[in-house]
Design a protein around this motif. Sequence first.
Motif, short mmCIF file in Angstrom:
data_model
loop_
_atom_site.label_atom_id
_atom_site.label_comp_id
_atom_site.label_asym_id
_atom_site.label_seq_id
_atom_site.Cartn_x
_atom_site.Cartn_y
_atom_site.Cartn_z
N MET A 421 -10.20 -4.01 4.12
CA MET A 421 -10.01 -4.89 2.99
C MET A 421 -10.04 -6.35 3.38
SD MET A 421 -9.40 -2.89 0.37
CE MET A 421 -9.54 -4.26 -0.52
N TYR B 170 -3.87 -7.63 3.29
CA TYR B 170 -4.88 -6.35 2.80
C TYR B 170 -4.53 -5.91 1.36
CZ TYR B 170 -7.18 -5.33 7.20
OH TYR B 170 -8.11 -5.22 8.36
N MET B 174 -6.74 -5.67 -1.83
CA MET B 174 -6.98 -4.61 -2.76
C MET B 174 -6.66 -4.52 -4.30
SD MET B 174 -5.82 -0.89 -1.30
CE MET B 174 -6.49 0.67 -2.34
#
Lengths: 452, 452
Positions: A421, B170, B174
């Motif tokens: 990510m 992260y 996302m």
Amino acid sequence: MSEPLRYLLSDDEMPTAWYNLVPDLPAPPPPALHPGTLEPAGPDDFAPLFPMDLIMQEVTGDRFVDIPGEVIDIYRLWRATPLHRARRLERALGTPARIYYKYEGTSPAGSHKPNTAVPQAYYNAKAGITKLTTETGAGQWGTALAFACQMFGIECEVWQVRASYDQKPYRRAMMEAFGATVHPSPSDVTEYGRKLLEQDPSNPGSLGIAISEAVAVAAQDPEIRYALGSVLNHVLMHQTIIGEEALLQMAKAGDTPDLIVGCTGGGSNFGGLTFPFLREKLAGKMSPTILAVEPAACPSLTRGTYAYDFGDTAGMTPLMKMHTLGHDFIPDPIHAGGLRYHGMSPLVSHVYELGLIEAEAIQQSDCFAAGVQFARTEGIVPAPEPTHALAATIAEALRCKESGEEKAILTALCGHGMLDMAAYDRYFAGDIVDHDYPEAKVADALTRLPQV
Amino acid sequence: MSEPLRYLLSDDEMPTAWYNLVPDLPAPPPPALHPGTLEPAGPDDFAPLFPMDLIMQEVTGDRFVDIPGEVIDIYRLWRATPLHRARRLERALGTPARIYYKYEGTSPAGSHKPNTAVPQAYYNAKAGITKLTTETGAGQWGTALAFACQMFGIECEVWQVRASYDQKPYRRAMMEAFGATVHPSPSDVTEYGRKLLEQDPSNPGSLGIAISEAVAVAAQDPEIRYALGSVLNHVLMHQTIIGEEALLQMAKAGDTPDLIVGCTGGGSNFGGLTFPFLREKLAGKMSPTILAVEPAACPSLTRGTYAYDFGDTAGMTPLMKMHTLGHDFIPDPIHAGGLRYHGMSPLVSHVYELGLIEAEAIQQSDCFAAGVQFARTEGIVPAPEPTHALAATIAEALRCKESGEEKAILTALCGHGMLDMAAYDRYFAGDIVDHDYPEAKVADALTRLPQV
């Protein structure tokens, strides 16, 4: 619910054999050569690195090799994987093309890599080996092998490219959760690593260097062997479980692919998806175009030389005839770490030379754009590697929109992007840089090809 | 291959209705109260926050509610999920117990949260709502709702607890990959957030605060609604797809659980797994012990007061009778972010009061130890939340080893830990701290319970 969105296989339907493309080819691939004698390498030459069961798979003339029950038991954690019809993506593109994707991200490592890690760990454990060494870039392969070794009770020691080791601690932590020991590479564990660190203490490492270190440690101890995550025949053969399943699932869909697209780094995902379909094509049962997609920054198939070269940077491995950018070529730091390898699988290189497959190279900004479009329609965030295949898939689907062709396109979503990510973050920040074909660097590296 | 390791359901076998436990209980749960009038809240009181379909599900007396086809289409991306028999863990423990786990980590978000995110997005889109707001801690729920909103073409705006927003980029990335807008909470977007930031610019936030912000934004615009990831009846009902599938899969295994163990934060994973089995128990068809496991640092069921309290910190939501540590209690920063909520689902609280389930609290170091043992035997790295259930499962299996009892234990592995590897890293570094029951902090927070 009116339209099927997915095709599954029951446990009984899952294929129980891997497929070996070699005997079905019109010509055999050139043999590997011993790096000292330059004679064709025999099984004994590989014995310091691999157990005999895997060496025999590397050179077998059998078309099918049974999957051991112990391997199937572990495969069952996530296999058979689903084949999805990407209807939401099709609608968003307004294409008459039918898009199918085989999804490998449901494995414990989040990618297709365990398909070969599990049998490699199994055959080594069966041969009494107590430890496997390997290299890893971003960490997909290292995670898969750590998982597989743990399942069969053997140790795992991983050399991770230092740039990734420092920047992507989650993958390292995952390898450690599976009980592996992880070194940044170059490391002070091997002579070669120490030499490189003396020359440059901040050497960021490369897959080729990490392979040299893992090979060196394995070669010196009869209880240790080495495992490679791609490139070799037996690795690609293990991955054919993907394509064998997809063949059955396409039949369930009542469809036949006109185009099959896979991303290529070392070639294992691509070979795993496409070789069973290539068998059907060679047998005249279908006629798909088969397309390999590689990063523009590391275009071994489309821009590399077809020549004998080493698999590693230090020149310890047997010589393989393959498309190569030079064994000491270090690719630019694109985010698809799994595609940053100087060479291409000899078998994929061979079928490319035979004209059985096509290839193209794509820039990473186009790949991320495709990845985001896929995530927002299909609901799965892809790893950077398969976004290369998705970019080519979407481009073809848009050509179909122009032409009105109702092509069936099959691709492999070989992993999810949950541990990538940070790369998406940079993409959204406008921070993703395209990398031109590194002409000068490649020309320089090719001057050091081994003389055969 | 000699012993079945996994039980699957075909697409045809997947249940097509959610289960509502309420009508099967010997007594109905106490109603929610309007925060102003303290009268039982009617459907209209919830209308500024939820679409009428979901409000009707919240209060329905029907035992089963059909799952819409549009929701099943999305569920098919990953459902039915597998039920695994943990034979490798059993062997490692040397226990005669049979351990089964239902694995929810194959969803696009990596957890069970999409089971309710998808229908919530669907019913809102159907009602003409254009945007959903929500809170998230570590980001599991926010990711699930971002995914679900994207599937139905509506916007998603998420308030993420600032400590997680800063430390775990992260998950935020996302959510953004799925097209959501993400704010750190407290934020300068809402009056309440600005007030908190004025008092303390470095306020790390909490789930309760983030709920207040998301609710405030939803309540002011008729085209915006709010979505909650746990706690409420309709959320738990959507999650019963887990238990309904597991019932069918246990029958395929020819086994009946003696113990069912789930981790509890807001209660949705626990309710989803156990309520269908509780129905069978109430009908006299089986007699499992049902155990809720919560973190010692946030023990709402085992140490909280059973009283009317707000769901959020600012006191904007209806009052719910539940086990609570006080609506402005801020739990210590344990790694199981999904279990850091001051209250417990009113329905789970009610069945606990009725004596139908048991509960215990476990320290996080024991949980991580269980998580690592699970990863190294079963091959899946669990999220920190389900390690609570795994710790209790392993403890019971070891008691069975002592006693020789051949119990069948069923648990839910409600998510994988790929985005929680930093926590495992700290565990391996010896850096995981246990947190005593925060007696004084809870006593203080309980002085501010609303007077009902």
